[in-house]
Design a protein around this motif. Sequence first.
Motif, short mmCIF file in Angstrom:
data_model
loop_
_atom_site.label_atom_id
_atom_site.label_comp_id
_atom_site.label_asym_id
_atom_site.label_seq_id
_atom_site.Cartn_x
_atom_site.Cartn_y
_atom_site.Cartn_z
N MET A 1 0.95 -1.49 -0.39
CA MET A 1 -0.01 0.34 -0.32
C MET A 1 0.88 1.30 0.02
SD MET A 1 -3.33 1.05 -0.27
CE MET A 1 -3.73 2.77 0.19
N LYS A 2 2.31 1.37 0.97
CA LYS A 2 2.97 2.30 1.01
C LYS A 2 3.72 2.64 -0.32
CE LYS A 2 6.97 3.98 3.79
NZ LYS A 2 7.63 3.84 4.43
N PHE A 3 3.93 1.41 -1.13
CA PHE A 3 4.55 1.86 -2.30
C PHE A 3 3.30 2.16 -3.45
CE2 PHE A 3 5.16 0.05 -6.80
CZ PHE A 3 6.97 0.38 -6.69
N VAL A 4 2.75 1.75 -3.07
CA VAL A 4 1.23 2.51 -4.11
C VAL A 4 1.53 4.15 -3.94
CG1 VAL A 4 -1.23 2.17 -5.16
CG2 VAL A 4 -0.02 0.24 -5.02
N LEU A 5 1.31 4.35 -2.58
CA LEU A 5 1.21 5.84 -2.15
C LEU A 5 1.95 6.52 -2.88
CD1 LEU A 5 -0.85 5.64 1.62
CD2 LEU A 5 -2.31 6.07 -0.97
N ILE A 6 3.59 5.98 -2.81
CA ILE A 6 4.83 6.76 -3.26
C ILE A 6 4.70 6.90 -4.66
CG2 ILE A 6 7.10 6.54 -3.67
CD1 ILE A 6 7.74 4.71 -0.65
N LEU A 7 4.08 5.62 -5.39
CA LEU A 7 4.24 5.78 -6.84
C LEU A 7 3.47 6.26 -7.32
CD1 LEU A 7 5.32 4.25 -9.29
CD2 LEU A 7 3.09 2.67 -9.51
N SER A 8 2.09 6.52 -6.92
CA SER A 8 1.02 7.56 -6.97
C SER A 8 1.52 9.27 -7.07
CB SER A 8 -0.20 7.34 -6.01
OG SER A 8 -1.43 6.39 -6.42
N GLY A 9 1.76 9.79 -5.82
CA GLY A 9 2.75 10.51 -5.92
C GLY A 9 3.99 10.96 -6.62
N LEU A 10 4.26 10.28 -6.77
CA LEU A 10 5.53 10.39 -8.00
C LEU A 10 5.06 11.39 -9.21
CD1 LEU A 10 8.38 7.97 -7.04
CD2 LEU A 10 8.48 10.42 -6.79
N LEU A 11 3.85 9.82 -9.79
CA LEU A 11 3.64 10.53 -10.64
C LEU A 11 2.41 11.66 -11.34
CD1 LEU A 11 2.00 9.11 -13.71
CD2 LEU A 11 -0.02 7.78 -12.39
N VAL A 12 1.60 11.90 -9.63
CA VAL A 12 1.09 13.74 -9.82
C VAL A 12 2.43 14.29 -10.32
CG1 VAL A 12 0.24 14.57 -8.26
CG2 VAL A 12 -0.35 12.37 -8.00
N LEU A 13 3.48 14.50 -9.41
CA LEU A 13 4.49 15.07 -9.70
C LEU A 13 4.93 15.72 -10.61
CD1 LEU A 13 6.37 14.55 -6.12
CD2 LEU A 13 5.15 16.23 -7.20
N ILE A 14 5.62 14.50 -11.58
CA ILE A 14 5.39 14.36 -13.29
C ILE A 14 4.86 15.30 -14.02
CG2 ILE A 14 6.00 12.80 -15.34
CD1 ILE A 14 7.22 10.55 -12.98
N ILE A 15 3.50 14.77 -13.46
CA ILE A 15 2.21 15.34 -14.19
C ILE A 15 2.67 16.67 -13.62
CG2 ILE A 15 0.08 15.47 -14.79
CD1 ILE A 15 -0.87 12.40 -14.04
N ILE A 16 2.63 16.84 -12.92
CA ILE A 16 2.36 19.00 -12.56
C ILE A 16 3.55 19.02 -13.79
CG2 ILE A 16 2.48 20.29 -10.74
CD1 ILE A 16 1.64 18.53 -9.25
N TRP A 17 4.68 18.37 -13.24
CA TRP A 17 5.66 19.37 -13.72
C TRP A 17 5.66 19.70 -15.28
CZ3 TRP A 17 8.75 15.78 -17.18
CH2 TRP A 17 10.67 17.41 -17.81
#
Length: 400
Positions: A1-17
């Motif tokens: 679950m923690k891995f999924v949250l980290i991955l989701s966070g990274l994806l959001v940051l990449i999209i924002i960038w």
Amino acid sequence: MKFVLILSGLLVLIIIWLVLDFRLGRRKHHLITSKIETGILHGELDIFTHGKEFFRRYFSELQKAQKHIHILYYIVKNDSLGREFFTILKEKARVGVEVRLLIDRLGSFTIKKKEIKELKDAGVLVAFSNRVKLPFLFYSAQVRNHRKISIIDGKVGFMGGFNIGKEYIDEDPKLSPWRDYQLIITGESVNFLQSEFLLDWNEYSSKKVQNEPSYFPKLPKGSIRHQFNPTEAGLLEGIFIDLIKKADKSIIIGTPYFIPSASIFRELLAARRRGVSITLLVPYTADHILVQEASFHFLRKLLTEGSLVYQYQNGFYHAKTILIDDKICDIGTANFDKRSLFLNKEINCYIYDPAFIERMRQVIKKDILDSKLLSLEDLNKPDLWRSVKETFARVISHFL
């Protein structure tokens, strides 16, 4: 679950960038871009529609050069035609002809360091346009120099749809024969092509060049009225809208990719509703994924309004042209898509000569005879996979 949250966070940051990178890069691009167009010029124009015919003449003119060869291409491929092209440039440089070659960094990615070194060792001056660079990596990766122009001794110019690669001389089985429109230009307007090349060269090359008198010989006026319009960063949209507004009777558009902006498409529909006939000529076979699917939404509406859409079947249709009544003919490097409208550097020639326009009408008529008329029923047949691709294509249509 923690891995999924980290991955989701990274994806959001990449999209924002990506979003910020693109928007800020586009804003800066708009700020530094200004509109350039010529007045009405008079020259002599001829057109090539087949690659083998064009390259015979083009290579012949290169071999006849005595003073300088200035070339800008989007794509030069590391294949048999590209190597023949490089051989001519090296031979001319070795006998003292000034040779400058400007190629798009991503469009010509197949050219290796070895080939560049050989060109430079022979005396060819080489530069790459539109490198991917900070601070806007994503935006700069999208903005390409799609212009394709050559100037020989300041007297003969070429521009149009052909790049350098074997598919352009019918050596790609999937895309042969290749159909394109390319102009050869002589007369006073060659001076403007020279100026435009030098502007681009000085923007990207570390070896700047001055406007030497030999680059701009005194050239005679010709009989064909025309003007040039180099564009980038959204300037082309307004030009296309103005062209459409000028139509009283007919609009003919030939393009490999039909993905208009919302404003242009509204103007096309308005023209159709005031009684202007609209004919669209596009490829039957696509050369890139999703470009056809991105067009289907627009084609359905055009067909519903009574427009004619033809799909070219005798090979691949890569030509770029617009005919407005019998008044204006546009031939150039710009496709009728959002990438050419908003991202690429392009250059188009607008021709006002009735005889040349009629000649182009006959060229297009011949191409229509090699095409299949598309129907609304064809596009509305149930096809789940096509529908999925259409949905995705519309999401990313700005980059197609």
